[in-house]
Scaffold this motif. Sequence first.
Motif, PDB file in Angstrom:
ATOM      1  N   ALA A  83       0.739  -1.022   0.139  1.00 32.51           N
ATOM      2  CA  ALA A  83      -0.037   0.300  -0.056  1.00 32.51           C
ATOM      3  C   ALA A  83       0.620   1.288   0.241  1.00 32.51           C
ATOM      4  CB  ALA A  83      -1.182   0.065   1.141  1.00 32.51           C
ATOM      5  N   LEU A  84       2.325   1.207   0.489  1.00 29.63           N
ATOM      6  CA  LEU A  84       3.011   2.543   0.951  1.00 29.63           C
ATOM      7  C   LEU A  84       3.553   2.290  -0.126  1.00 29.63           C
ATOM      8  CD1 LEU A  84       4.734   4.359   2.457  1.00 29.63           C
ATOM      9  CD2 LEU A  84       6.523   2.977   2.799  1.00 29.63           C
ATOM     10  N   ARG A  85       4.015   1.672  -1.366  1.00 30.61           N
ATOM     11  CA  ARG A  85       4.360   1.681  -2.682  1.00 30.61           C
ATOM     12  C   ARG A  85       3.493   2.165  -3.215  1.00 30.61           C
ATOM     13  NH1 ARG A  85       9.468   2.657  -2.643  1.00 30.61           N
ATOM     14  NH2 ARG A  85      10.959   0.262  -1.999  1.00 30.61           N
ATOM     15  N   LEU A  86       1.645   1.634  -3.591  1.00 33.84           N
ATOM     16  CA  LEU A  86       0.708   2.083  -3.973  1.00 33.84           C
ATOM     17  C   LEU A  86       0.733   3.688  -4.322  1.00 33.84           C
ATOM     18  CD1 LEU A  86      -1.238  -0.901  -3.560  1.00 33.84           C
ATOM     19  CD2 LEU A  86      -0.094  -0.726  -6.570  1.00 33.84           C
ATOM     20  N   ALA A  87       0.627   4.288  -2.607  1.00 31.50           N
ATOM     21  CA  ALA A  87       0.351   5.498  -2.547  1.00 31.50           C
ATOM     22  C   ALA A  87       1.258   6.478  -2.984  1.00 31.50           C
ATOM     23  CB  ALA A  87       0.779   5.344  -0.686  1.00 31.50           C
ATOM     24  N   GLN A  88       2.961   5.937  -3.084  1.00 33.17           N
ATOM     25  CA  GLN A  88       3.664   7.440  -4.140  1.00 33.17           C
ATOM     26  C   GLN A  88       4.262   6.839  -5.275  1.00 33.17           C
ATOM     27  OE1 GLN A  88       7.978   4.857  -3.770  1.00 33.17           O
ATOM     28  NE2 GLN A  88       9.304   6.488  -3.709  1.00 33.17           N
ATOM     29  N   ALA A  89       3.508   5.658  -5.967  1.00 36.96           N
ATOM     30  CA  ALA A  89       3.185   5.805  -7.056  1.00 36.96           C
ATOM     31  C   ALA A  89       1.738   7.074  -7.739  1.00 36.96           C
ATOM     32  CB  ALA A  89       2.573   4.208  -7.761  1.00 36.96           C
ATOM     33  N   ALA A  90       0.751   6.627  -6.939  1.00 34.75           N
ATOM     34  CA  ALA A  90      -0.221   7.675  -6.836  1.00 34.75           C
ATOM     35  C   ALA A  90       0.065   9.132  -6.657  1.00 34.75           C
ATOM     36  CB  ALA A  90      -1.617   7.228  -5.861  1.00 34.75           C
ATOM     37  N   TYR A  91       0.948   9.586  -5.498  1.00 38.74           N
ATOM     38  CA  TYR A  91       1.717  10.881  -5.272  1.00 38.74           C
ATOM     39  C   TYR A  91       2.080  11.335  -6.481  1.00 38.74           C
ATOM     40  CZ  TYR A  91       4.365  13.969  -2.307  1.00 38.74           C
ATOM     41  OH  TYR A  91       4.605  15.189  -2.616  1.00 38.74           O
ATOM     42  N   PHE A  92       3.172  10.496  -6.920  1.00 37.99           N
ATOM     43  CA  PHE A  92       4.053  11.334  -8.555  1.00 37.99           C
ATOM     44  C   PHE A  92       2.820  11.270  -9.496  1.00 37.99           C
ATOM     45  CE2 PHE A  92       8.004   8.014  -6.969  1.00 37.99           C
ATOM     46  CZ  PHE A  92       8.332   8.785  -6.566  1.00 37.99           C
ATOM     47  N   LYS A  93       1.606  10.568  -9.744  1.00 39.69           N
ATOM     48  CA  LYS A  93       1.039  10.712 -10.237  1.00 39.69           C
ATOM     49  C   LYS A  93      -0.082  12.176 -10.456  1.00 39.69           C
ATOM     50  CE  LYS A  93      -2.949   8.131 -13.174  1.00 39.69           C
ATOM     51  NZ  LYS A  93      -3.302   6.902 -13.396  1.00 39.69           N
ATOM     52  N   ARG A  94      -0.245  11.801  -9.362  1.00 37.70           N
ATOM     53  CA  ARG A  94      -0.849  13.384  -8.943  1.00 37.70           C
ATOM     54  C   ARG A  94      -0.333  14.554  -9.220  1.00 37.70           C
ATOM     55  NH1 ARG A  94      -3.477  13.765  -3.244  1.00 37.70           N
ATOM     56  NH2 ARG A  94      -5.550  12.345  -4.086  1.00 37.70           N
ATOM     57  N   HIS A  95       1.078  14.246  -9.014  1.00 35.22           N
ATOM     58  CA  HIS A  95       2.167  15.755  -9.189  1.00 35.22           C
ATOM     59  C   HIS A  95       2.472  15.887  -9.910  1.00 35.22           C
ATOM     60  CE1 HIS A  95       1.963  17.125  -4.414  1.00 35.22           C
ATOM     61  NE2 HIS A  95       1.885  16.022  -4.576  1.00 35.22           N
ATOM     62  N   ARG A  96       2.795  15.322 -11.148  1.00 35.01           N
ATOM     63  CA  ARG A  96       3.305  15.200 -12.256  1.00 35.01           C
ATOM     64  C   ARG A  96       2.352  14.637 -13.134  1.00 35.01           C
ATOM     65  NH1 ARG A  96       9.705  15.950 -12.238  1.00 35.01           N
ATOM     66  NH2 ARG A  96       9.384  17.527 -10.429  1.00 35.01           N
ATOM     67  N   ALA A  97       1.466  13.980 -13.134  1.00 37.71           N
ATOM     68  CA  ALA A  97       0.130  14.105 -14.472  1.00 37.71           C
ATOM     69  C   ALA A  97       1.086  12.764 -14.819  1.00 37.71           C
ATOM     70  CB  ALA A  97      -0.177  15.026 -14.824  1.00 37.71           C
ATOM     71  N   ILE A  98       1.675  12.419 -14.652  1.00 36.12           N
ATOM     72  CA  ILE A  98       2.673  11.226 -15.688  1.00 36.12           C
ATOM     73  C   ILE A  98       2.071   9.378 -14.582  1.00 36.12           C
ATOM     74  CG2 ILE A  98       5.297  10.511 -16.342  1.00 36.12           C
ATOM     75  CD1 ILE A  98       5.948  13.065 -15.749  1.00 36.12           C
ATOM     76  N   GLU A  99       2.403   8.751 -15.384  1.00 35.04           N
ATOM     77  CA  GLU A  99       1.795   7.474 -15.231  1.00 35.04           C
ATOM     78  C   GLU A  99       3.553   7.015 -14.793  1.00 35.04           C
ATOM     79  OE1 GLU A  99      -0.237   5.605 -13.637  1.00 35.04           O
ATOM     80  OE2 GLU A  99      -1.676   5.659 -15.481  1.00 35.04           O
ATOM     81  N   PRO A 100       3.930   6.645 -13.327  1.00 37.41           N
ATOM     82  CA  PRO A 100       4.980   5.812 -12.418  1.00 37.41           C
ATOM     83  C   PRO A 100       4.871   4.594 -13.443  1.00 37.41           C
ATOM     84  CG  PRO A 100       3.781   6.895 -11.097  1.00 37.41           C
ATOM     85  CD  PRO A 100       2.778   6.642 -11.825  1.00 37.41           C
ATOM     86  N   VAL A 101       6.045   3.853 -13.765  1.00 39.78           N
ATOM     87  CA  VAL A 101       6.731   2.109 -14.295  1.00 39.78           C
ATOM     88  C   VAL A 101       6.257   1.544 -12.796  1.00 39.78           C
ATOM     89  CG1 VAL A 101       7.858   1.145 -15.041  1.00 39.78           C
ATOM     90  CG2 VAL A 101       7.301   3.124 -16.486  1.00 39.78           C
ATOM     91  N   LEU A 102       6.318   0.608 -12.536  1.00 38.35           N
ATOM     92  CA  LEU A 102       6.111  -0.310 -11.556  1.00 38.35           C
ATOM     93  C   LEU A 102       7.108  -1.474 -11.479  1.00 38.35           C
ATOM     94  CD1 LEU A 102       1.953  -0.981 -11.064  1.00 38.35           C
ATOM     95  CD2 LEU A 102       3.713   1.309 -10.012  1.00 38.35           C
TER      96      LEU A 102
END
Length: 361
Positions: free
Chosen positions: A284-303
């Motif tokens: 869940a922490l990693r998913l939150a990190q991905a969502a945080y990146f996407k929210r702030h940069r409008a870029i879909e992170p690679v998992l």
Amino acid sequence: MRFAQVTLQNFRNLPLVSVRLAGRHSFLVGANGQGKTNFLEALGYVTALRSFRAAEPRALVALGQAQAGLGFTLEHERFGESKLAIAFGADDRTVEWEQGRVTRLADFIGQFPTVVFSSQDNQLLRGAPALRRRWLDLTLAAMDGAYLAALQGYTRAVAERNILLKHGGRDGAQLTAFEREAATQAVQLVAARAAGVAELSELFRAAHARLVPEGETAALVYAPDTAAATAEDFVAQLAKSRPRDTLLKSTERGPHRDDLEFLLQGRPAKNFASEGQQRCLVIALRLAQAAYFKRHRAIEPVLLCDDVLGELDPERRRKFWASLDGQPQVVATGTALPDAEAGSWQVLRVAGGRIEEGGAA
């Protein structure tokens, strides 16, 4: 964002690799020690120009070689098709892309976001506070250049103060100067961490709820080391602690001692959570990190999933796939192919530092 083509030379045990990544899901399969994690490490390097294993640059260069090279073609929401070339040795590094040569980390960090899910992630919950601070600093700095500058300034000031303390702290004027600099940056760090953790905790709770039975709740709590609210308060605290710090030859209080606490059902998770619950918390922490990146940069992170999906039971694996927001590229590793329930995968077979396409699964 997604990786389309990856070329590596002399990176750890990968002498020369050129791989086309097709579609959204790629799976590297092979025995342990063949180079699967090294490949993910190379992909993850593009986020902050550092290894997610915290390895020094010299450890990333193949034995007997002077330099390693990483080349990527990426499909990017902001930059379109983008080519990125990185070369580094023990003491030097060059980074070039369409925007020109990168001379400052602040201009580059976070432009190509990746999030790593590792079998070692449980240490984020169980391990030392330094691991959690490192995760938090990377997450916030990747999205905020001002945070990175404050962190670098604070780290330099504390390092200079520690040098003076190791020499007996006799130069009071210099100590005061570095304490004032540290205090200015410390206040910025604490405020940014408090705001960042509040936002991340919201995303963390939502991600966790999608992974666990109804009614199981979780939270992240920021635990600052100091209650100093202003730069003047922090300067006064450092001045008061000089005798003890001089004796110990280091700065014992400040943001470099902050922590991040996981709560499960309102209690410290490291003391009460089961193995399965701990695994869900760090995912869940990693998913939150991905969502945080996407929210702030409008870029879909690679998992980048390093041998973690096999550790989940079928129900948790199903919930993991259902929890993914959007259509991220997933590059995963394992010693056996994924279950059919995970959908179709491009398979890359890894053996002895060689990576070859092996069809679909």
